[in-house]
Every structure is written in structure tokens, then in C-alpha cells.
Design a protein around this motif. Sequence first.
Motif, mmCIF file in Angstrom:
data_model
loop_
_atom_site.group_PDB
_atom_site.id
_atom_site.type_symbol
_atom_site.label_atom_id
_atom_site.label_comp_id
_atom_site.label_asym_id
_atom_site.label_seq_id
_atom_site.Cartn_x
_atom_site.Cartn_y
_atom_site.Cartn_z
ATOM 1 N N LYS A 1 0.841 -1.194 0.000
ATOM 2 C CA LYS A 1 0.000 0.000 0.000
ATOM 3 C C LYS A 1 0.880 1.248 0.000
ATOM 4 N N ASP B 1 -0.567 4.438 -0.072
ATOM 5 C CA ASP B 1 -1.588 5.488 -0.027
ATOM 6 C C ASP B 1 -1.172 6.702 0.799
ATOM 7 N N SER B 2 0.047 6.703 1.329
ATOM 8 C CA SER B 2 0.516 7.912 2.015
ATOM 9 C C SER B 2 1.109 8.939 1.055
ATOM 10 N N TYR C 1 -4.565 10.651 7.256
ATOM 11 C CA TYR C 1 -4.259 11.781 6.387
ATOM 12 C C TYR C 1 -5.082 13.032 6.673
ATOM 13 N N ARG D 1 -3.149 21.080 4.225
ATOM 14 C CA ARG D 1 -3.547 19.995 3.323
ATOM 15 C C ARG D 1 -4.643 20.465 2.385
ATOM 16 N N LYS E 1 -12.555 8.999 -0.966
ATOM 17 C CA LYS E 1 -12.914 7.967 -1.939
ATOM 18 C C LYS E 1 -14.375 7.575 -1.784
ATOM 19 N N ASN F 1 -1.726 7.249 -3.973
ATOM 20 C CA ASN F 1 -3.097 7.048 -4.467
ATOM 21 C C ASN F 1 -4.216 7.237 -3.440
ATOM 22 N N HIS F 2 -3.931 7.951 -2.378
ATOM 23 C CA HIS F 2 -5.010 8.423 -1.488
ATOM 24 C C HIS F 2 -4.558 9.811 -1.013
ATOM 25 N N GLN F 3 -3.567 9.849 -0.118
ATOM 26 C CA GLN F 3 -2.821 11.097 0.000
ATOM 27 C C GLN F 3 -1.817 11.136 -1.163
ATOM 28 N N PRO G 1 0.607 18.462 1.097
ATOM 29 C CA PRO G 1 0.029 17.249 0.500
ATOM 30 C C PRO G 1 -1.422 17.473 0.060
ATOM 31 N N ALA G 2 -1.850 16.679 -0.915
ATOM 32 C CA ALA G 2 -3.261 16.627 -1.298
ATOM 33 C C ALA G 2 -3.808 15.261 -0.893
ATOM 34 N N VAL G 3 -5.096 15.194 -0.641
ATOM 35 C CA VAL G 3 -5.713 13.901 -0.337
ATOM 36 C C VAL G 3 -7.113 13.909 -0.923
ATOM 37 N N PHE G 4 -7.551 12.756 -1.436
ATOM 38 C CA PHE G 4 -8.923 12.733 -1.956
ATOM 39 C C PHE G 4 -9.773 11.716 -1.215
#
Lengths: 191, 191
Positions: A21, A23-24, B113, B53, B80, A27-29, B75-78
Motif C-alpha cells: 500500500k 496510499d501515504s 491523512y 492539506r 474515496k 493514491n489516497h494522499q 500534500p493533497a488527499v482525496f
Amino acid sequence: MKLLEDRIRKEGKVIGTDIVKVDSFLNHQMDPELLDQMAEEFARLFKDAGITRVLTIEASGIAIAVLTALHLHVPAVFAKKSVSSNIGDDYYTARVHSFTHHTDHDVILSKNYLSKEDTVLLIDDFLATGEAIDGLTALCKEAGAKVGGVGICVEKAFQEGGRQLREKGYHVESLASIASIQDGVIRFTEE
Amino acid sequence: MKLLEDRIRKEGKVIGTDIVKVDSFLNHQMDPELLDQMAEEFARLFKDAGITRVLTIEASGIAIAVLTALHLHVPAVFAKKSVSSNIGDDYYTARVHSFTHHTDHDVILSKNYLSKEDTVLLIDDFLATGEAIDGLTALCKEAGAKVGGVGICVEKAFQEGGRQLREKGYHVESLASIASIQDGVIRFTEE
């Protein structure tokens, strides 16, 4: 790409023998500076491929695709997961099988944004069994567009997707290529 | 932002009196140079907000969010879309109602995050009735994070989302604000 491999070693969370993973930062953050450097590397690797469009699939590929497109000075477009099986004649469609979730879903792409004039760079965050890239190549085939290359952030080289794509003649570049995961240790393919 | 308004006038496809499709440059195909200039403008507008963020929701907000984060050096975060209603204790969750599709769905965000230390810039491509931003503010509330601002690419000022957010005290900035759509003509709010 050493920068990405180092980050995967430092922050990747290993689950069993086949899942990492990330995701840090991917692909998430998302670490935008890292992604921008990865995008710059994709642009360098495919600078002579005559790319006219960057194509990805929602959602995890979008960030790296738009940054790559920015460096290549071409538009980016993402295939959307279809919510309806009846979307009319304005869209190309492809079926994507998920080995992880044992499900099929359709992805769609407006016919306005891909044509036989295009040479396309396919971009995705992960390549394992290759189902997402297969879906994108199917969209290109339907459009009559040429696939000019496949850019992958993290390839699981111990699964068959990358080998199959290269055997079909595609120019595949992976910024990090994982050879194996054993006892929680990630080993990368020798460059 | 005149550059965006001009592009909407030129390429936006009006449907009826309340829909403008901008999928040729914003949320299906993406013009990376335009998005980068929009991101730079968001970074300028929120440069003194102490943003730590950038938060968006998949899929259409991701491209502009990561570019804005790149300009803000955070950082960016999305969030889901959740595929499961039982996702455990590692995620914040919020219900998002879609007025368009008359459906509800859950969005999730890893607790890793977003925290009470954060001052968050919420980013999305469109603001109409405000359901997506409401979902993101709910995630911030659950995390104890402060909302430092809301950055919207295209606001439909004739719907109530933007007014409601401003009445609640949020600092909302829209790069293009549509006052009305009549007889196929888009009129923007005076700046």
C-alpha cells in the motif's frame, strides 16, 4: 526511479506477499512534488514517442496523468467508471475485469477526446495483472488511436501484466518495479 | 478568472437552464496548462490561510487539487467513494447526497491523512447545491480539522450551495461564477 523506490521502502505498507500500500504519497494522499518529478520522468522517457494525449482511468491515475500531460504539453483525459450500461453512441466503452474484487465494470470515454489521429500515452498508478491497461488499450483500439507507450508508477513484476503487454509489443516503462515481496521485505527489479 | 470564463464561453455546452458541460477542458478531458494556472490562482487566493492539506473528492476534483497542492507545497488527499458500508475504524466517513441522481453514497478518508492539526483547503470542480463540499466539511469536522477555505472552479451562483457555505462563515473563492443561463447564453457574476 530511485526516488520512488526509496519512498516505497520507507512508507509502503506490505500486506502478505503481493500487496504494497502506497496510499501515504501516491493514491489516497498524494505528495505533489514527488508526483511532479515522476511525471517529469515519464515525459523524458516518452519524449520521442509523438504523444498527442495522455489517457488514464479514474481515480488513482488522474493526478500523475495530468502532471505528465503538463510536462508533455498535451491534453489528458480519464476514462470514467460507467454508472449506466446504456450510455448512447457518444462514448467508447470497454469492460474491465477486477481480479482483486472478482467483478467486471465498464469504463467510458467520450468520442470527442480520442480519435485515430492520436498517439496515446497510457498512465496508471499500478500494474499487476494488467486489467486496467487492457481496458485503456481496448478504448484506443475502438477509437483507432495508436498506443505510443504505457507509463506505470509501480509495477508488480511478479505478476503477469507487464510481461504480457511487452510481449504484445507495447513500450512499457515502470518507475518502480517490484520483483518480490518476502517476509515483509520489498525487492526491486535490477535496472 | 477571465481565462476560465472565456474558456467556458467558448467551449462550455449549455443544456437547458442549469447545466454547463465543461468536459473538454476540466472534468473529462483536462487542459493541464489551464488547470495549472487555475491552481496557481487558488494558491494565491489562499496563501495566507495557513493551509496544511488540500482535500477533494474523487474523481473530477483530483487534478486541480494536486496542482493546487503543488503550488502551496502541501500534500493533497482525496476522499474515496466507498464500495463497502463496513470499512472499519481506520476511516472517517460521510454521507453525500446527490440531488442530480437522487442517490446517497458514502465517502471515506483514511484517519492517517487528516487530523486536528490540519487547516484544510477544500477543492472541487463544481459548486451547485453544495452536497460534495458538505461531505468534505463533515470529514473535517470528524477529524477535528479546521476548514481554511473552499476553492471552486465553477460555481453555479443561481443555486444555493455557495450562499449557504458563505453564511456558515466559510471563505469560498470561485474562479468562475455563473449568475444565470438563459437561451443558451451564460452570464457570469460581476466581479
